[in-house]
Design a protein around this motif. Structure first.
Motif, mmCIF file in Angstrom:
data_model
loop_
_atom_site.group_PDB
_atom_site.id
_atom_site.type_symbol
_atom_site.label_atom_id
_atom_site.label_comp_id
_atom_site.label_asym_id
_atom_site.label_seq_id
_atom_site.Cartn_x
_atom_site.Cartn_y
_atom_site.Cartn_z
ATOM 1 N N GLU A 6 10.553 7.141 0.125
ATOM 2 C CA GLU A 6 10.724 6.325 -0.739
ATOM 3 C C GLU A 6 11.500 4.759 -0.700
ATOM 4 N N SER A 21 9.582 2.908 -5.441
ATOM 5 C CA SER A 21 8.082 3.113 -4.866
ATOM 6 C C SER A 21 8.345 4.486 -3.733
ATOM 7 N N CYS A 22 6.800 4.459 -3.215
ATOM 8 C CA CYS A 22 6.759 6.111 -2.531
ATOM 9 C C CYS A 22 5.666 5.730 -1.350
ATOM 10 N N ALA A 23 5.475 4.888 -0.404
ATOM 11 C CA ALA A 23 4.567 4.943 0.472
ATOM 12 C C ALA A 23 4.693 6.177 0.968
ATOM 13 N N ARG A 72 -0.142 4.339 -9.540
ATOM 14 C CA ARG A 72 0.257 5.126 -8.046
ATOM 15 C C ARG A 72 -1.704 3.101 -8.073
ATOM 16 N N LYS A 76 -3.564 1.066 -1.904
ATOM 17 C CA LYS A 76 -1.411 0.745 -1.014
ATOM 18 C C LYS A 76 -0.998 1.886 -0.293
ATOM 19 N N ASN A 77 -1.559 3.071 -0.760
ATOM 20 C CA ASN A 77 -0.978 4.765 -0.444
ATOM 21 C C ASN A 77 0.149 4.376 -1.416
ATOM 22 N N THR A 78 0.114 4.057 -2.840
ATOM 23 C CA THR A 78 1.574 4.051 -2.614
ATOM 24 C C THR A 78 1.537 4.592 -3.955
#
Length: 124
Positions: A6, A21-23, A72, A76-78
């Motif tokens: 995060e 954001s959460c990658a 989501r 971008k996997n986010t």
């Protein structure tokens, strides 16, 4: 399992906004339902919002409905949490989590992967 990191927390005045954001790492991110939880000092971790893996459906705690928006970007996997009209009672560590269970679940036990958390502090 998916690894989660995060970012975006900080100090903001009441009425302000923040975007968390959460990658995620891992090739299967798009297959997970994603959620945000928070934990204030001395309190249990509580559900904030979830979003289905197809990104078409969302679920919110009553305390944040109309103020927070989860979204989501699978390319971008986010996953994001836009927080508007923040209140001092929103102060907490916010955690991103991934689940292969039902996207409507609000139980932290259904989420198998967790980030390290990001601090959000709202001053009055």
């Amino acid at each position: 399992q998916v690894q989660l990191v995060e970012s975006g927390g900080g100090l903001v005045q009441a009425g302000g906004s923040l975007r968390l954001s959460c990658a995620a790492s891992g090739p299967t991110f798009s297959s997970y339902n994603m959620g945000w939880f928070r934990q204030a000092p001395g309190k249990e971790r509580e559900f904030v919002a979830t979003i289905r893996w197809t990104a078409g459906s969302t679920n919110y705690a009553d305390s944040v409905k109309g103020r927070f928006t989860i979204s989501r970007d699978n390319a971008k996997n986010t996953v994001f949490l836009q927080m508007n009209s923040l209140k001092p009672e929103d102060t907490a560590v916010y955690y991103c989590a991934a689940s292969s269970r039902s996207w409507t679940s609000r139980w932290s036990g259904d989420f198998g992967s967790w980030g390290q958390g990001t601090q959000v502090t709202v001053s009055s």
